[in-house]
Design a protein around this motif. Structure first.
Motif, PDB file in Angstrom:
ATOM      1  N   GLY A 161     -10.786 -28.263   3.731  1.00  0.00           N
ATOM      2  CA  GLY A 161      -9.987 -29.184   4.527  1.00  0.00           C
ATOM      3  C   GLY A 161      -8.512 -29.027   4.218  1.00  0.00           C
ATOM      4  O   GLY A 161      -8.021 -27.922   4.063  1.00  0.00           O
ATOM      5  N   GLN A 162      -7.798 -30.139   4.104  1.00  0.00           N
ATOM      6  CA  GLN A 162      -6.361 -30.119   3.807  1.00  0.00           C
ATOM      7  C   GLN A 162      -6.083 -30.941   2.565  1.00  0.00           C
ATOM      8  O   GLN A 162      -5.751 -32.133   2.632  1.00  0.00           O
ATOM      9  CB  GLN A 162      -5.552 -30.673   4.978  1.00  0.00           C
ATOM     10  CG  GLN A 162      -5.485 -29.725   6.160  1.00  0.00           C
ATOM     11  CD  GLN A 162      -4.343 -30.091   7.098  1.00  0.00           C
ATOM     12  OE1 GLN A 162      -3.678 -31.092   6.945  1.00  0.00           O
ATOM     13  NE2 GLN A 162      -4.118 -29.235   8.074  1.00  0.00           N
ATOM     14  N   PRO A 163      -6.245 -30.336   1.356  1.00  0.00           N
ATOM     15  CA  PRO A 163      -5.968 -31.082   0.132  1.00  0.00           C
ATOM     16  C   PRO A 163      -4.528 -31.549   0.041  1.00  0.00           C
ATOM     17  O   PRO A 163      -4.225 -32.558  -0.576  1.00  0.00           O
ATOM     18  CB  PRO A 163      -6.292 -30.070  -0.967  1.00  0.00           C
ATOM     19  CG  PRO A 163      -6.235 -28.727  -0.308  1.00  0.00           C
ATOM     20  CD  PRO A 163      -6.640 -28.946   1.109  1.00  0.00           C
ATOM     21  N   TYR A 164      -3.604 -30.792   0.645  1.00  0.00           N
ATOM     22  CA  TYR A 164      -2.200 -31.185   0.738  1.00  0.00           C
ATOM     23  C   TYR A 164      -1.811 -31.119   2.211  1.00  0.00           C
ATOM     24  O   TYR A 164      -1.810 -30.043   2.797  1.00  0.00           O
ATOM     25  CB  TYR A 164      -1.299 -30.242  -0.071  1.00  0.00           C
ATOM     26  CG  TYR A 164      -1.562 -30.260  -1.539  1.00  0.00           C
ATOM     27  CD1 TYR A 164      -0.821 -31.080  -2.379  1.00  0.00           C
ATOM     28  CD2 TYR A 164      -2.540 -29.457  -2.106  1.00  0.00           C
ATOM     29  CE1 TYR A 164      -1.043 -31.100  -3.743  1.00  0.00           C
ATOM     30  CE2 TYR A 164      -2.779 -29.481  -3.465  1.00  0.00           C
ATOM     31  CZ  TYR A 164      -2.031 -30.299  -4.278  1.00  0.00           C
ATOM     32  OH  TYR A 164      -2.267 -30.315  -5.619  1.00  0.00           O
ATOM     33  N   PRO A 165      -1.506 -32.260   2.833  1.00  0.00           N
ATOM     34  CA  PRO A 165      -1.140 -32.237   4.256  1.00  0.00           C
ATOM     35  C   PRO A 165       0.063 -31.341   4.506  1.00  0.00           C
ATOM     36  O   PRO A 165       1.025 -31.338   3.744  1.00  0.00           O
ATOM     37  CB  PRO A 165      -0.815 -33.713   4.545  1.00  0.00           C
ATOM     38  CG  PRO A 165      -1.532 -34.478   3.490  1.00  0.00           C
ATOM     39  CD  PRO A 165      -1.527 -33.610   2.276  1.00  0.00           C
ATOM     40  N   LEU A 166       0.015 -30.567   5.599  1.00  0.00           N
ATOM     41  CA  LEU A 166       1.088 -29.651   5.954  1.00  0.00           C
ATOM     42  C   LEU A 166       2.060 -30.328   6.910  1.00  0.00           C
ATOM     43  O   LEU A 166       1.659 -31.147   7.741  1.00  0.00           O
ATOM     44  CB  LEU A 166       0.518 -28.397   6.624  1.00  0.00           C
ATOM     45  CG  LEU A 166      -0.380 -27.496   5.780  1.00  0.00           C
ATOM     46  CD1 LEU A 166      -1.019 -26.430   6.674  1.00  0.00           C
ATOM     47  CD2 LEU A 166       0.400 -26.831   4.661  1.00  0.00           C
ATOM     48  N   SER A 167       3.342 -29.971   6.809  1.00  0.00           N
ATOM     49  CA  SER A 167       4.301 -30.422   7.810  1.00  0.00           C
ATOM     50  C   SER A 167       3.940 -29.755   9.130  1.00  0.00           C
ATOM     51  O   SER A 167       3.452 -28.623   9.145  1.00  0.00           O
ATOM     52  CB  SER A 167       5.724 -30.056   7.390  1.00  0.00           C
ATOM     53  OG  SER A 167       5.883 -28.653   7.326  1.00  0.00           O
ATOM     54  N   LYS A 168       4.171 -30.444  10.238  1.00  0.00           N
ATOM     55  CA  LYS A 168       3.738 -29.924  11.539  1.00  0.00           C
ATOM     56  C   LYS A 168       4.355 -28.573  11.887  1.00  0.00           C
ATOM     57  O   LYS A 168       3.642 -27.677  12.353  1.00  0.00           O
ATOM     58  CB  LYS A 168       4.032 -30.939  12.640  1.00  0.00           C
ATOM     59  CG  LYS A 168       3.411 -30.541  13.984  1.00  0.00           C
ATOM     60  CD  LYS A 168       3.682 -31.576  15.043  1.00  0.00           C
ATOM     61  CE  LYS A 168       2.948 -31.219  16.338  1.00  0.00           C
ATOM     62  NZ  LYS A 168       3.279 -29.868  16.824  1.00  0.00           N
ATOM     63  N   PRO A 169       5.672 -28.348  11.672  1.00  0.00           N
ATOM     64  CA  PRO A 169       6.228 -27.035  12.021  1.00  0.00           C
ATOM     65  C   PRO A 169       5.559 -25.885  11.263  1.00  0.00           C
ATOM     66  O   PRO A 169       5.257 -24.848  11.857  1.00  0.00           O
ATOM     67  CB  PRO A 169       7.709 -27.169  11.638  1.00  0.00           C
ATOM     68  CG  PRO A 169       7.985 -28.630  11.691  1.00  0.00           C
ATOM     69  CD  PRO A 169       6.736 -29.282  11.229  1.00  0.00           C
ATOM     70  N   LEU A 170       5.311 -26.079   9.970  1.00  0.00           N
ATOM     71  CA  LEU A 170       4.646 -25.025   9.200  1.00  0.00           C
ATOM     72  C   LEU A 170       3.187 -24.877   9.615  1.00  0.00           C
ATOM     73  O   LEU A 170       2.659 -23.767   9.691  1.00  0.00           O
ATOM     74  CB  LEU A 170       4.740 -25.327   7.705  1.00  0.00           C
ATOM     75  CG  LEU A 170       5.825 -24.585   6.932  1.00  0.00           C
ATOM     76  CD1 LEU A 170       5.832 -25.017   5.480  1.00  0.00           C
ATOM     77  CD2 LEU A 170       5.624 -23.080   7.028  1.00  0.00           C
TER      78      LEU A 170
END
Length: 394
Positions: A128-137
């Protein structure tokens, strides 16, 4: 065969030992990776494909990325025959399909996977996403890792242009201005009370939860510099180190003029034994005081003096006391009951369990989570009715 000796660490080892990277640092490494891949693809006709671009094959040598291990590299029709291998999580879907042709976009998929690894610390999509990503990246990574080759960037240069635009940055909209950082002030009643231990542990726990936290050494213990020397870590232009999964700024002295540490949701200031100095920092609702004390009966006077400082009512933020004692029933001790009886209303008291490594607390994470939840109670709600720190999640 004579090979060049490269002094440094693999990207995999860097993330494993120091934790995930902030967006800007990951983008800078990503730009170098794109440049390496673009050079390889344009060096001759047909283009050379690496076909095993992954964290263990990228060396970080003094901030410069070096690409190694060309065992799977090939060009032309040989790529279709020999490129059916790769590292799980980085290998593109077409590498597992003998009916599909490989081309430069196969390496583009791996660039996205490596970017994701730098920001989230994993190659496995099932995590999954253990660390949420910024939308642009997240958008750039998603385009690199499209299952359909036609939807990916056609060249590494195109991916680099997208990263460069993101690094240059657009001015944030007025409604997206960052709120002020939460300041958590730590101080201890005596040496060995666990002040630095707790600050390190909470800093690492916040990082793992996707909340950018900075540990600031406001005492002369030189703990951060000692750690940096042992790990051979180097600071960035702000004087901040990335070690053990934490961002740390050592004590530089009152004469040092350093750039403001922007972009951190939480700043953990460790004043060591200077708890009177720490109390003076408590100014507004975005400041929380955490006092650390030993629960030994012969040290009650020191803990009591720290409690007296709290009774003066300096600052408007939450106050927390953490006693370093694993014995059950310690709150029933006579001297401690007497000290706590004069404690101002609203001060929370915790008993810290023993854990040797603050960067790997293991099952003691429940304690760190409980401390953070108590801190969270004092945080203001934004207009969107979300908790203050949710805005900072990336």
């Amino acid at each position: 065969m004579i090979e060049e000796y490269l002094e440094g660490h693999s990207l995999y080892a860097l993330i494993r030992d120091q934790g995930t990277l902030q967006d800007a640092e990951a983008i800078r490494y990503g730009l170098q990776i794109c440049s390496l891949v673009e050079y390889m693809h344009s060096a001759c006709d047909p283009p050379i494909l690496h076909l095993d671009l992954q964290p263990n094959n990228l060396m970080i040598c003094g901030g410069t990325v070096r690409l190694i291990d060309f065992d799977h590299a090939s060009a032309g029709r040989a790529a279709d025959r020999l490129g059916r291998y790769g590292t799980v999580g980085c290998a593109a879907p077409e590498q597992y399909d003998p009916d599909r042709t490989l081309d430069p976009r196969t390496d583009i998929y791996a660039i996205g996977a490596v970017l994701r690894f730098m920001l989230q610390g994993t190659l496995r999509t099932e995590d999954g996403q253990p660390y949420p990503l910024s939308k642009p990246l997240a958008d750039i990574i998603s385009r690199c890792m499209e299952k359909d080759m036609e939807k990916r960037y056609s060249t590494a240069g195109e991916a680099a242009e997208a990263l460069q635009r993101l690094l240059a940055g657009e001015k944030p909209e007025k409604d997206k201005k960052e709120p002020p950082s939460l300041t958590v002030v730590f101080a201890g009643s005596r040496p060995g009370a666990g002040t630095t231990h707790l600050a390190f542990g909470l800093c690492r726990w916040l990082d793992r939860k996707g909340i950018w936290a900075l540990y600031e050494e406001k005492n002369r213990s030189m703990a951060v510099r000692t750690m940096a020397e042992s790990l051979r870590a180097r600071p960035d232009k702000r004087g901040i180190y990335r070690m053990k999964g934490c961002w740390m700024r050592p004590w530089y002295g009152p004469g040092a003029k350093l750039p403001e540490a922007k972009g951190f949701a939480v700043i953990l200031k460790d004043f060591g034994l200077e708890w009177k100095e720490a109390a003076r920092v408590l100014k507004d609702e975005n400041t929380v005081f955490v006092g650390c004390a030993a629960a030994s009966p012969w040290e009650g006077d020191r803990a009591g003096r720290m409690l007296d400082e709290l009774k003066e009512g300096k600052g408007g933020g939450q106050r927390i006391l953490v006693f370093r004692c694993g014995a059950e029933g310690f709150l029933k001790r006579t001297w401690l009951r007497k000290a706590l009886s004069g404690c101002p209303e609203g001060v929370s008291v915790f008993c810290s369990p023993e854990y040797r490594d603050p960067f790997r607390p293991g099952h003691q994470e429940d304690f760190l989570q409980a401390v953070w939840k108590r801190i969270e109670r004092s945080l203001p709600l934004r207009q969107e009715k979300r908790r203050w720190f949710d805005w900072w999640r990336r």
